[in-house]
Every structure is written in structure tokens, then in C-alpha cells.
Write a protein that holds these residues in place. Sequence first.
Motif, mmCIF file in Angstrom:
data_model
loop_
_atom_site.group_PDB
_atom_site.id
_atom_site.type_symbol
_atom_site.label_atom_id
_atom_site.label_comp_id
_atom_site.label_asym_id
_atom_site.label_seq_id
_atom_site.Cartn_x
_atom_site.Cartn_y
_atom_site.Cartn_z
ATOM 1 N N LYS A 129 13.792 -13.981 -29.363
ATOM 2 C CA LYS A 129 13.260 -12.656 -29.000
ATOM 3 C C LYS A 129 13.725 -12.665 -27.558
ATOM 4 O O LYS A 129 13.523 -13.290 -26.559
ATOM 5 N N ARG A 130 14.364 -11.414 -26.974
ATOM 6 C CA ARG A 130 14.277 -11.031 -25.706
ATOM 7 C C ARG A 130 13.405 -9.987 -24.885
ATOM 8 O O ARG A 130 12.764 -9.524 -25.802
ATOM 9 N N GLY A 131 13.141 -10.135 -23.799
ATOM 10 C CA GLY A 131 12.346 -9.298 -23.177
ATOM 11 C C GLY A 131 10.909 -9.676 -23.189
ATOM 12 O O GLY A 131 10.590 -10.751 -23.356
ATOM 13 N N ARG A 132 9.980 -8.681 -23.141
ATOM 14 C CA ARG A 132 8.668 -8.838 -23.198
ATOM 15 C C ARG A 132 8.295 -9.550 -24.505
ATOM 16 O O ARG A 132 8.648 -9.392 -25.530
ATOM 17 N N GLY A 133 7.466 -10.800 -24.065
ATOM 18 C CA GLY A 133 6.998 -11.446 -25.442
ATOM 19 C C GLY A 133 8.048 -12.813 -25.584
ATOM 20 O O GLY A 133 7.740 -13.538 -26.617
ATOM 21 N N SER A 134 9.196 -12.770 -24.903
ATOM 22 C CA SER A 134 10.012 -13.869 -25.094
ATOM 23 C C SER A 134 9.336 -15.259 -24.875
ATOM 24 O O SER A 134 8.689 -15.348 -23.843
ATOM 25 N N GLU A 135 9.499 -16.284 -25.400
ATOM 26 C CA GLU A 135 9.081 -17.847 -25.208
ATOM 27 C C GLU A 135 10.019 -18.415 -24.450
ATOM 28 O O GLU A 135 9.708 -19.470 -23.986
ATOM 29 N N ASN A 136 11.159 -18.019 -24.210
ATOM 30 C CA ASN A 136 12.082 -18.635 -23.779
ATOM 31 C C ASN A 136 12.447 -18.173 -22.159
ATOM 32 O O ASN A 136 13.086 -18.808 -21.551
ATOM 33 N N LYS A 137 11.566 -17.041 -21.692
ATOM 34 C CA LYS A 137 11.849 -16.611 -20.353
ATOM 35 C C LYS A 137 10.455 -16.719 -19.633
ATOM 36 O O LYS A 137 9.308 -16.899 -20.259
ATOM 37 N N ALA A 138 10.830 -16.961 -18.272
ATOM 38 C CA ALA A 138 9.466 -16.771 -17.191
ATOM 39 C C ALA A 138 9.265 -15.376 -16.969
ATOM 40 O O ALA A 138 10.164 -14.708 -16.433
ATOM 41 N N GLU A 139 8.122 -14.927 -17.249
ATOM 42 C CA GLU A 139 7.808 -13.597 -16.733
ATOM 43 C C GLU A 139 7.135 -13.463 -15.356
ATOM 44 O O GLU A 139 6.375 -14.033 -14.920
ATOM 45 N N VAL A 140 7.750 -12.605 -14.531
ATOM 46 C CA VAL A 140 7.315 -12.211 -13.200
ATOM 47 C C VAL A 140 7.132 -10.797 -12.971
ATOM 48 O O VAL A 140 7.985 -9.949 -13.240
ATOM 49 N N ALA A 141 5.971 -10.402 -12.311
ATOM 50 C CA ALA A 141 5.554 -9.248 -12.020
ATOM 51 C C ALA A 141 6.099 -8.934 -10.662
ATOM 52 O O ALA A 141 5.985 -9.826 -9.508
ATOM 53 N N VAL A 142 6.730 -7.761 -10.525
ATOM 54 C CA VAL A 142 7.277 -7.534 -9.110
ATOM 55 C C VAL A 142 6.692 -6.190 -8.735
ATOM 56 O O VAL A 142 6.572 -5.133 -9.428
ATOM 57 N N ALA A 143 6.764 -6.041 -7.424
ATOM 58 C CA ALA A 143 5.997 -4.828 -6.592
ATOM 59 C C ALA A 143 6.703 -4.280 -5.600
ATOM 60 O O ALA A 143 6.650 -5.376 -4.671
ATOM 61 N N LEU A 144 7.316 -3.424 -5.390
ATOM 62 C CA LEU A 144 7.897 -2.984 -4.135
ATOM 63 C C LEU A 144 7.328 -1.816 -3.423
ATOM 64 O O LEU A 144 7.011 -0.778 -4.072
ATOM 65 N N GLN A 145 7.140 -1.888 -2.204
ATOM 66 C CA GLN A 145 6.402 -0.841 -1.407
ATOM 67 C C GLN A 145 7.377 0.157 -0.752
ATOM 68 O O GLN A 145 8.460 -0.708 -0.119
ATOM 69 N N GLY A 203 0.630 -1.016 -0.200
ATOM 70 C CA GLY A 203 0.100 0.096 0.073
ATOM 71 C C GLY A 203 0.838 1.401 0.041
ATOM 72 O O GLY A 203 2.265 1.183 0.201
ATOM 73 N N GLY A 204 0.156 2.338 -0.093
ATOM 74 C CA GLY A 204 1.096 3.638 -0.234
ATOM 75 C C GLY A 204 1.702 3.673 -1.647
ATOM 76 O O GLY A 204 1.163 3.694 -2.490
ATOM 77 N N SER A 205 2.778 4.190 -1.631
ATOM 78 C CA SER A 205 3.776 4.324 -2.720
ATOM 79 C C SER A 205 4.397 2.834 -3.083
ATOM 80 O O SER A 205 5.228 2.149 -2.499
ATOM 81 N N VAL A 206 4.130 2.384 -4.316
ATOM 82 C CA VAL A 206 4.244 1.173 -4.601
ATOM 83 C C VAL A 206 5.098 1.312 -6.122
ATOM 84 O O VAL A 206 4.479 1.850 -7.011
ATOM 85 N N GLU A 207 6.100 0.617 -6.410
ATOM 86 C CA GLU A 207 7.069 0.665 -7.637
ATOM 87 C C GLU A 207 6.649 -0.901 -8.125
ATOM 88 O O GLU A 207 6.612 -1.611 -7.494
ATOM 89 N N MET A 208 6.339 -0.768 -9.509
ATOM 90 C CA MET A 208 6.055 -1.846 -10.100
ATOM 91 C C MET A 208 6.688 -2.071 -11.367
ATOM 92 O O MET A 208 6.650 -1.327 -12.331
ATOM 93 N N ASP A 209 7.029 -3.177 -11.639
ATOM 94 C CA ASP A 209 7.792 -3.476 -13.090
ATOM 95 C C ASP A 209 7.575 -5.234 -13.510
ATOM 96 O O ASP A 209 7.138 -5.802 -12.255
ATOM 97 N N GLU A 210 8.119 -5.636 -14.580
ATOM 98 C CA GLU A 210 8.108 -7.039 -14.675
ATOM 99 C C GLU A 210 9.522 -7.265 -14.754
ATOM 100 O O GLU A 210 10.469 -6.660 -15.278
ATOM 101 N N ALA A 211 9.941 -8.738 -14.630
ATOM 102 C CA ALA A 211 11.142 -9.278 -14.735
ATOM 103 C C ALA A 211 11.106 -10.615 -15.654
ATOM 104 O O ALA A 211 10.302 -11.146 -15.549
ATOM 105 N N PHE A 212 12.320 -10.975 -16.204
ATOM 106 C CA PHE A 212 12.373 -12.125 -16.931
ATOM 107 C C PHE A 212 13.374 -12.969 -16.360
ATOM 108 O O PHE A 212 14.472 -12.462 -16.375
ATOM 109 N N PHE A 213 12.875 -14.374 -16.133
ATOM 110 C CA PHE A 213 14.087 -15.120 -15.607
ATOM 111 C C PHE A 213 14.160 -16.388 -16.609
ATOM 112 O O PHE A 213 13.074 -16.699 -17.212
ATOM 113 N N GLY A 214 15.325 -16.863 -16.575
ATOM 114 C CA GLY A 214 15.625 -17.886 -17.643
ATOM 115 C C GLY A 214 17.041 -17.604 -18.455
ATOM 116 O O GLY A 214 17.569 -16.571 -18.306
#
Length: 350
Positions: free
Chosen positions: A156-172, A139-150
Amino acid sequence: MNKYIDPRANTYSLFEFQSKYGTEQDCEQALFRLKWPDGFVCPKCGERHFTIIHGRRLPLYQCTACRHQTSVITGTIMENTKLPLAKWFLALYFAATNKDGISAMALTKYIDTTLKTAWILLHKIRSAMGERENIYYLGGSVEMDEAFFGGKAEGKRGRGSENKAEVAVALQLDVRGRPQLLKMQVIPNAKGEALLAFAERNIMEGSTIHSDAFRSYGALSKKYCCDMQKYEPKSKDERLKWLHVMISNIKANIEGAYHGLGKRYLQCYLVLHPASSQTITGYSLANLVRASCVLNCHLIFTLSALRLTVHIRTCCLKLSKSGHGFPNAWRLMIPISISAMSSQLPCFGV
């Protein structure tokens, strides 16, 4: 925080920890105080008077009213374990205090078990912590982004890559802009629906979410105050700074401790990662011990379903040998399987 959990538990040296929880009796008494902080209460009838039945590895507590018997590990992830409780507590200690996380291979050397046993221990601990993680909201002020593991792979690299697991990350962040709580979850894609579903599960409605200018974050504006700005890595602006520091540390630690993870079990490892909210807020060892005393209903139900499936398959093979074809035998067993699973549901509180 529970008054029976030592707030210094996360700062214990290994010697101090073993002197406090080094024997079966020490661990059993600690679990008793944690399970029944106000004294014994019968889980069946609520009676407080009991007798102790010795003769087993762990004593049984029998209610004087209804004669129901229970123990300190009944209804926990330690139920039916053959391992000494001291090894369980050591596994909890290493899982909570190891800066870079701990692999099953390393745990085998610390608590003298097989690799399979160590893997199961850590998996149960991660499952319990995953359920406990659900009670926390950012809650309050939260930073949010995606990360790619693999690992590195062609394509393809980054968003839309079939070789990576996409993880949503949020930091308060706290009022000084420092990291406070972190949430990580594997998501199917980076579309607005997936990001909004992650936010609804982990962030309180009305919070301010700071993100980059990726268009999918526009879907969050329905329930959150969105601050979407283009991210410039080389700029001196500290926008999303701590979030990316956390992501970098997580990737480095996973590569160092586990040498890479597949998509199937990635979520379990993220829950118990040293950068998770349990560790940032402190008392992670206390949280681990407390979470271990909560029945993991879904895990037990899944294991029971697997056992039942094996049993049904065995019965089908026997029926097929007696003259029925295997497909006909399988169709014959379906109503029996549904009835059996339905009878098990109440026992697991599902």
C-alpha cells in the motif's frame, strides 16, 4: 540573540571561518565567552574569582573559594572529546551551512576523521539541536500535513503504508504568506490522537491550522481554529503550496545526501535538515554552537545505562561460572543495578 554570537556567522566563507576559529585557542576563547558571557562563574558555589591551571590540552579553571575545577567543554556535547576543538567547529560549520545537509561520509573528508567519529559527531549535534528545537512554538497561520519517507516497495502507498515512515509537518507563515518556521516529527500513525499530540507539542493553542480535508484533522478543533478544505494539486490556489514545496525539497535532499534513511534515525536527520526552523529563521550556525554548549543529559544517561548493562552482564557471567545459574545471577544483580542507576540520576539533572 546572544551578543557574543556573530550574526554574520551563517554567511562566513570557509576561509573567513577558519581565520576566526582556526586554532584551539580561538575556539577555546569563543566557548569561554559563550559559556560565561558575564565572566567566569563557578558552577558549584557561584564564586567569580578563579585561577587557570595549564598543562593539559585545554586549560582548567579552578575556583578560588571551593577549589572546584571546570573547563569550557565541561557539561557540553564536547565533554571528554579527544578531537581538537577546531574540528568540532568545522563540523558545526558544515552541518549549519551545507545547503543539502551533510553525511558522515562527506564529513570524514572535510575534517580528516574516521567514519565512526564523523557519525558520532553529527549524531551529537543533531541530538543537541533536537533539544533546542523544543523551545520553539509555531503560531498564527500554520499549514499542516503528513509526509511519507521511505524507498519504493510493494504494498500500500500513502496513509497506512507499512513500508513508509509517517512524518507530521507544520509550517508557520508570516503576514505575507511566506514560510517562517517549520516543524517535523515522526509519528506512529495519522490518527487524530497522534496529530493532536504533535500539534500540542509544537503549535500554540488558538492558532489557525490550514490542512486538507482528511478527517483526522477534526480532532484538532478542540484547541485550534481548523481550516479543513479538500486539496487540489492542479488548482491555481496557493493553499498548502509552501508546505508541499518544503516536503519535496526535504525528500530530494535526503535522497541526494544520505541515499535514504531508516525509521530509527529519521527524526535526528529531520531536526538538522536545512529546511528546519533553525535555518529558515537564520543564524543556524550560531544556534548550533550555542546548542553544543548545552549538556545533552538524555544522551549521556543512555550511554551510561548501556555501560552499566554491559557491566552487569559481565558480573552475571562471573557469578554463573562460580556455581550460580545465569538466570539466578541476573536476578541477584537487579537490585544492584537499580541502586546504581538511581545514584546516577542526580548527576545528569534528570
